[in-house]
Scaffold this motif. Structure first.
Motif, PDB file in Angstrom:
ATOM      1  N   VAL A   4       7.333   3.151  -8.619  1.00 48.32           N
ATOM      2  CA  VAL A   4       6.154   3.991  -8.799  1.00 48.32           C
ATOM      3  C   VAL A   4       5.118   3.651  -7.734  1.00 48.32           C
ATOM      4  CG1 VAL A   4       4.306   4.703 -10.355  1.00 48.32           C
ATOM      5  CG2 VAL A   4       6.576   4.160 -11.266  1.00 48.32           C
ATOM      6  N   LEU A   5       4.718   4.663  -6.987  1.00 46.86           N
ATOM      7  CA  LEU A   5       3.726   4.524  -5.941  1.00 46.86           C
ATOM      8  C   LEU A   5       2.475   5.280  -6.371  1.00 46.86           C
ATOM      9  CD1 LEU A   5       2.920   3.657  -3.097  1.00 46.86           C
ATOM     10  CD2 LEU A   5       4.186   5.612  -2.203  1.00 46.86           C
ATOM     11  N   ILE A   6       1.387   4.538  -6.580  1.00 46.24           N
ATOM     12  CA  ILE A   6       0.159   5.114  -7.124  1.00 46.24           C
ATOM     13  C   ILE A   6      -0.718   5.688  -6.010  1.00 46.24           C
ATOM     14  CG2 ILE A   6      -2.024   4.527  -8.261  1.00 46.24           C
ATOM     15  CD1 ILE A   6       0.219   4.640 -10.236  1.00 46.24           C
ATOM     16  N   LEU A   7      -1.268   6.865  -6.236  1.00 46.05           N
ATOM     17  CA  LEU A   7      -2.241   7.470  -5.334  1.00 46.05           C
ATOM     18  C   LEU A   7      -3.627   7.369  -5.946  1.00 46.05           C
ATOM     19  CD1 LEU A   7      -0.484  10.717  -4.068  1.00 46.05           C
ATOM     20  CD2 LEU A   7      -1.066   8.702  -2.721  1.00 46.05           C
ATOM     21  N   THR A   8      -4.566   6.832  -5.200  1.00 48.99           N
ATOM     22  CA  THR A   8      -5.903   6.611  -5.736  1.00 48.99           C
ATOM     23  C   THR A   8      -6.966   6.878  -4.677  1.00 48.99           C
ATOM     24  OG1 THR A   8      -7.324   4.984  -6.838  1.00 48.99           O
ATOM     25  CG2 THR A   8      -5.856   4.162  -5.139  1.00 48.99           C
ATOM     26  N   ALA A  18       3.784  -0.779 -11.521  1.00 48.24           N
ATOM     27  CA  ALA A  18       3.813   0.020 -10.300  1.00 48.24           C
ATOM     28  C   ALA A  18       4.120  -0.876  -9.104  1.00 48.24           C
ATOM     29  CB  ALA A  18       2.480   0.733 -10.095  1.00 48.24           C
ATOM     30  N   SER A  19       4.802  -0.322  -8.126  1.00 53.17           N
ATOM     31  CA  SER A  19       5.204  -1.112  -6.963  1.00 53.17           C
ATOM     32  C   SER A  19       4.109  -1.228  -5.915  1.00 53.17           C
ATOM     33  CB  SER A  19       6.454  -0.491  -6.326  1.00 53.17           C
ATOM     34  OG  SER A  19       7.549  -0.565  -7.204  1.00 53.17           O
ATOM     35  N   ALA A  42       9.387   2.358   2.025  1.00 53.24           N
ATOM     36  CA  ALA A  42       9.234   0.921   1.778  1.00 53.24           C
ATOM     37  C   ALA A  42       9.452   0.577   0.313  1.00 53.24           C
ATOM     38  CB  ALA A  42       7.843   0.460   2.224  1.00 53.24           C
ATOM     39  N   VAL A  43       8.823   1.314  -0.599  1.00 52.36           N
ATOM     40  CA  VAL A  43       8.997   0.984  -2.016  1.00 52.36           C
ATOM     41  C   VAL A  43      10.414   1.299  -2.478  1.00 52.36           C
ATOM     42  CG1 VAL A  43       6.556   1.235  -2.580  1.00 52.36           C
ATOM     43  CG2 VAL A  43       8.076   3.201  -2.843  1.00 52.36           C
ATOM     44  N   ALA A  44      11.049   2.300  -1.862  1.00 57.99           N
ATOM     45  CA  ALA A  44      12.440   2.610  -2.207  1.00 57.99           C
ATOM     46  C   ALA A  44      13.357   1.439  -1.867  1.00 57.99           C
ATOM     47  CB  ALA A  44      12.897   3.872  -1.485  1.00 57.99           C
ATOM     48  N   ARG A  45      13.009   0.712  -0.792  1.00 51.57           N
ATOM     49  CA  ARG A  45      13.789  -0.477  -0.392  1.00 51.57           C
ATOM     50  C   ARG A  45      13.443  -1.695  -1.230  1.00 51.57           C
ATOM     51  NH1 ARG A  45      12.056   1.151   4.865  1.00 51.57           N
ATOM     52  NH2 ARG A  45      10.525  -0.545   4.797  1.00 51.57           N
TER      53      ARG A  45
END
Length: 223
Positions: free
Chosen positions: A80-84, A100-101, A119-122
């Motif tokens: 999970v990649l958070i947008l803020t 969250a990653s 990057a987070v997928a890896r």
């Protein structure tokens, strides 16, 4: 191919993010969700690799949706990649604590967004560890003790505790390996075992636990 679910309650932002990611090589947008409840349902049905999650939405917000999605998922868990809008945000802290990653500011450019998804997928760290540490120190130092924090640090070996402590201090795997005179692969193994023993879903979550259990003290020397 990295399969991505895009979650945002604003249709123009959601459509723009989806179009941007869909045009990137190696990425496929497999779904969109308009709020947290929709994200939970779609994540269960689609099982994406990465979820690009807006943090503030009506009803079920990003951190709560993240927690529900990860709790209901089976391996391999989605990243999970958070947008803020703000990096120092209690919502971001809650999202990291939920598993969250990482997080990105909404002002992030297209290339950085695409790199972040990859990057987070890896399973890599998304941002400089110092950013995570600064955020976590800010909120742990002003918060009351958290009663449900995993307290079984005694289940960790001495080396696992040391790797977790150095990770929380903001060191990279390479820096930890150099300091402890071990290989990067061994660092990863210790951290993975730590996360498994403490039932954690991300490296950022492990850093949160290190602070909340007192293994690392905000603004001071570790015990």
């Amino acid at each position: 191919m990295i399969r991505v679910l895009v979650v945002d309650d604003q249709i123009l932002i959601r459509a723009g993010l989806a179009a941007l990611l869909q045009a990137a090589p190696g990425i496929e947008v497999v779904g969109e969700a308009e709020d947290g409840e929709d994200a939970v349902a779609r994540a269960a049905a689609i099982r994406p690799d990465v979820i690009l999650m807006d943090i503030r939405m009506p009803g079920l917000d990003g951190p709560a949706a993240t927690e529900r999605i990860l709790a209901a998922s089976v391996d391999p868990l989605p990243r999970v990649l958070i947008l803020t809008t703000f990096d120092l945000d209690e919502y971001v802290y809650a999202a990291l604590r939920a598993g969250a990653s990482g997080f990105l500011l909404k002002e992030t450019g297209p290339e950085r967004l695409i790199e972040a998804v990859a990057a987070v997928a890896r399973g890599d760290m998304l941002f400089a560890p110092s950013v995570t540490r600064r955020l976590i120190e800010t909120y742990v130092s002003r918060a009351d003790p958290v009663p449900d924090t995993p307290a079984a640090l005694d289940a960790l070996t001495a080396r696992e505790r040391e790797v977790l402590r150095l990770t929380a201090r903001g060191l990279s795997n390479t820096e930890i390996a150099e300091q402890l005179f071990i290989s990067e692969a061994t660092v990863k193994t210790h951290l993975n075992r730590t996360m498994s023993k403490l039932a954690l879903d991300s490296r950022a979550q492990a850093v949160v636990v290190a602070y909340e259990t007192g293994l690392v003290v905000p603004g001071g020397l570790e015990p």
